[in-house]
Design a protein around this motif. Structure first.
Motif, short mmCIF file in Angstrom:
data_model
loop_
_atom_site.label_atom_id
_atom_site.label_comp_id
_atom_site.label_asym_id
_atom_site.label_seq_id
_atom_site.Cartn_x
_atom_site.Cartn_y
_atom_site.Cartn_z
N ARG A 327 0.85 -1.18 0.00
CA ARG A 327 0.00 0.00 0.00
C ARG A 327 0.89 1.24 0.00
O ARG A 327 2.01 1.21 0.51
CB ARG A 327 -0.91 0.02 1.23
N PRO A 328 0.41 2.36 -0.55
CA PRO A 328 1.23 3.58 -0.55
C PRO A 328 1.64 3.98 0.86
O PRO A 328 0.86 3.91 1.80
CB PRO A 328 0.29 4.63 -1.17
N GLU A 329 2.89 4.42 0.98
CA GLU A 329 3.41 4.81 2.28
C GLU A 329 2.87 6.18 2.73
O GLU A 329 3.09 6.59 3.86
CB GLU A 329 4.94 4.88 2.25
N GLY A 330 2.21 6.91 1.86
CA GLY A 330 1.75 8.25 2.21
C GLY A 330 2.80 9.31 1.96
O GLY A 330 2.68 10.43 2.44
N ASN A 331 3.84 8.94 1.19
CA ASN A 331 4.92 9.87 0.93
C ASN A 331 4.77 10.55 -0.42
O ASN A 331 5.73 11.06 -0.98
CB ASN A 331 6.27 9.14 1.01
N GLY A 332 3.55 10.53 -0.95
CA GLY A 332 3.30 11.25 -2.18
C GLY A 332 3.19 12.74 -1.92
O GLY A 332 3.26 13.21 -0.79
N GLY A 333 2.98 13.48 -2.98
CA GLY A 333 2.92 14.94 -2.84
C GLY A 333 4.29 15.53 -3.02
O GLY A 333 5.15 15.39 -2.16
N THR A 334 4.53 16.13 -4.16
CA THR A 334 5.84 16.66 -4.48
C THR A 334 5.70 18.02 -5.16
O THR A 334 4.60 18.46 -5.49
CB THR A 334 6.60 15.71 -5.43
N ALA A 335 6.82 18.66 -5.36
CA ALA A 335 6.84 19.94 -6.05
C ALA A 335 8.08 20.03 -6.91
O ALA A 335 9.07 19.32 -6.66
CB ALA A 335 6.80 21.10 -5.05
N PHE A 336 8.05 20.87 -7.92
CA PHE A 336 9.24 21.08 -8.74
C PHE A 336 9.34 22.55 -9.11
O PHE A 336 8.40 23.33 -8.93
CB PHE A 336 9.23 20.18 -9.99
N TYR A 337 10.48 22.94 -9.67
CA TYR A 337 10.86 24.34 -9.81
C TYR A 337 10.44 24.92 -11.17
O TYR A 337 11.25 25.43 -11.92
CB TYR A 337 12.37 24.45 -9.62
N LEU A 338 9.14 24.80 -11.48
CA LEU A 338 8.62 25.41 -12.69
C LEU A 338 7.23 25.98 -12.39
O LEU A 338 6.50 25.45 -11.54
CB LEU A 338 8.51 24.37 -13.82
N PHE A 339 6.85 27.02 -13.11
CA PHE A 339 5.57 27.68 -12.87
C PHE A 339 4.40 26.74 -13.12
O PHE A 339 3.33 26.90 -12.53
CB PHE A 339 5.45 28.92 -13.76
N THR A 340 4.58 25.75 -13.98
CA THR A 340 3.49 24.86 -14.34
C THR A 340 3.15 23.85 -13.26
O THR A 340 2.24 23.01 -13.46
CB THR A 340 3.81 24.10 -15.65
N ASP A 341 3.82 23.88 -12.13
CA ASP A 341 3.43 23.06 -10.98
C ASP A 341 2.21 23.74 -10.36
O ASP A 341 2.30 24.48 -9.39
CB ASP A 341 4.58 22.96 -9.98
N ALA A 342 1.05 23.48 -10.94
CA ALA A 342 -0.18 24.20 -10.58
C ALA A 342 -0.92 23.48 -9.46
O ALA A 342 -0.44 22.50 -8.89
CB ALA A 342 -1.06 24.35 -11.82
N ILE A 343 -2.13 23.94 -9.13
CA ILE A 343 -2.90 23.34 -8.05
C ILE A 343 -3.23 21.88 -8.36
O ILE A 343 -3.09 21.00 -7.52
CB ILE A 343 -4.19 24.14 -7.79
N VAL A 344 -3.68 21.60 -9.58
CA VAL A 344 -4.09 20.24 -9.95
C VAL A 344 -3.05 19.59 -10.85
O VAL A 344 -2.49 18.55 -10.51
CB VAL A 344 -5.46 20.25 -10.65
N GLY A 345 -2.82 20.14 -12.02
CA GLY A 345 -1.93 19.53 -13.00
C GLY A 345 -0.50 20.01 -12.88
O GLY A 345 -0.17 20.91 -12.10
N ASN A 346 0.38 19.39 -13.71
CA ASN A 346 1.78 19.85 -13.72
C ASN A 346 2.32 20.11 -15.13
O ASN A 346 3.43 20.58 -15.28
CB ASN A 346 2.69 18.84 -13.00
N PHE A 347 1.56 19.80 -16.19
CA PHE A 347 1.90 20.20 -17.56
C PHE A 347 3.34 19.82 -17.92
O PHE A 347 4.13 20.66 -18.35
CB PHE A 347 1.68 21.71 -17.72
#
Length: 445
Positions: A327-347
């Motif tokens: 089962r997922p460890e719950g360690n999801g949720g990430t970010a990256f250094y581009l403007f397209t890291d939006a609320i929902v999508g990441n483009f």
């Protein structure tokens, strides 16, 4: 999900060390320290328009933070401590998905009542160089970004050295070996989207050169063992136009390639659900250009991002790392250094060409300090699917309002409302409407 108690003993240990290291001249372990107690309460709603289960949950987190100064001497030593407890307030019947995306799940799939975690960094300073080793790093570097988009901020563990011995030049290097995400007290190794095997070896080095007060140049290199290597070049320039006006140019370029076992079973990169020239492997070049014109409280941003055809953009993502029960460890949720890291999508899929814009306003110019708003729009075209077709597209509209009380009994209390609307023609990311309402308060002792 492992449950722990709030370890008060680590607080006492930190204060005990500090008391012995105090300096009579007002500079020392305690004299330069800062202790804060903060609270975040968050309502998270995700309406899935493609038939999936909707999610509506509310939770609160209480965090203690202690950041010390340095002891006196040629080499100064310090200690930073952080500890938090999170409590689930309401999920609404059937509205907590058993995927640990917002709050950890119990064995029956429901949300646990509470969870907690604690950690510390031990640090040393010599001249203008600092070394820290621990597990509560929250970096914001081009090749490594700690996400703060949910109830608690992501923490990384390892060691980081920062040197400012040369004026206008900051050199940063380190090794990261673990991550603690937004919904877990259990740290895991590191991975990418699609990878189920973890790596405990993410090494990086880079430099930020402030050429002038208005021009910043950046270069970073990173390697996640058995997954990818990544080089980054960046330029930020602010051109003052006078009379509360400026024009900002922000250019970013990433070059990412496969490393070690990448492509083998367990080490495969899913290319964000898009096309890959070599299935399972990292092969990407992404560039982005953003231009912002500021006038008083107004800011107008326009930009473009281009993802190469051979594969999707890559960044650290531990969401597919599973526990002993698969089962997922719950360690999801990430970010990256581009403007397209939006609320929902990441483009960020192969071939994607994204145009984006944002308008924001600071109401302090109208006599309402602490109130800020923004609205942004992103549209991605020419997305290549798994079969290599390139006629897919997606768009997202995000709105945000922030207010922080500036004085009175609620001074420092802040409220944030974020809403994102995402639509696309690919099954990789379902059509969604997300709403986040966040209340923040921090008290400095």
């Amino acid at each position: 999900m492992q449950r722990t108690t709030l370890p008060a003993a680590i607080f006492l240990a930190g204060f005990s060390i500090g008391a012995n290291a105090a300096d009579a001249n007002g500079h020392g372990f305690i004299e330069d320290s800062q202790t804060t107690i903060s609270n975040r309460t968050m309502y998270y709603s995700n309406d899935n328009h493609d038939g999936g289960a909707d999610q509506r949950e509310t939770a609160t987190a209480l965090k203690f933070g202690f950041v010390s100064g340095f002891t006196q001497g040629t080499v100064g030593f310090g200690l930073d401590v952080a500890s938090l407890v999170a409590i689930h307030l309401d999920g609404g019947k059937g509205h907590h998905p058993d995927a640990n995306t917002f709050f950890p799940s119990d064995t029956d799939g429901s949300a646990v009542h509470s969870w907690s975690r604690a950690g510390a960094n031990v640090k040393a300073r010599f001249s203008k160089t600092e070394l820290a080793v621990g597990n509560i790093f929250t970096p914001n570097l081009p090749i490594l970004v700690a996400t703060d988009s949910r109830l608690v901020i992501q923490n990384f563990g390892g060691g980081i050295i920062t040197s400012k011995e040369i004026d206008s030049l900051t050199i940063t290097a380190g090794k990261i070996d673990q991550s603690s995400g937004r919904a877990t007290s259990n740290p895991t190794g590191l991975s990418v989207a699609g990878g189920t095997k973890d790596s405990n070896d993410f090494r990086f080095a880079g430099a930020d050169w402030k050429v002038t007060k208005d021009l910043l140049l950046q270069y970073y290199f990173a390697r996640l063992e058995n997954y990818y290597t990544q080089s980054y070049l960046g330029l930020v320039h602010v051109f003052p136009l006078g009379n509360e006006q400026s024009f900002k140019t922000d250019l970013r370029y990433f070059d990412s390639n496969s490393d070690g076992k990448n492509g083998d079973v367990g080490y495969r990169f899913n290319n964000n659900g898009g096309f890959a020239k070599t299935p399972g492997e990292v092969d990407n070049k992404t560039w982005s250009a953003m231009f912002t014109y500021s006038l008083g409280g107004h800011a107008f941003l326009l930009g473009h991002e281009s993802v190469s055809d051979d594969g999707g953009f890559v960044w650290l993502n531990q969401g597919n790392v599973v526990d002993s029960r698969n089962r997922p460890e719950g360690n999801g949720g990430t970010a990256f250094y581009l403007f397209t890291d939006a609320i929902v999508g990441n483009f960020s899929r192969a071939g994607e060409q994204t145009n984006f814009g944002q308008y924001s306003y600071d109401f302090s110019k109208l006599g309402v300090p602490g109130l800020k708003t923004s609205i942004s729009y992103l549209r991605g075209d020419d997305i290549k699917d798994v079969a290599g077709g390139s006629d897919h597209k997606e768009w997202e509209r995000d709105m945000r309002v922030d207010y922080v009380f500036q004085d009175g009994p609620l001074k420092g209390f802040g409220t944030t409302v974020r809403h994102g609307t995402y639509r696309g023609d690919s099954p990789v990311v379902p059509d969604q409407d997300q709403t986040r309402i966040i209340f923040n308060y921090s008290y400095s002792l």
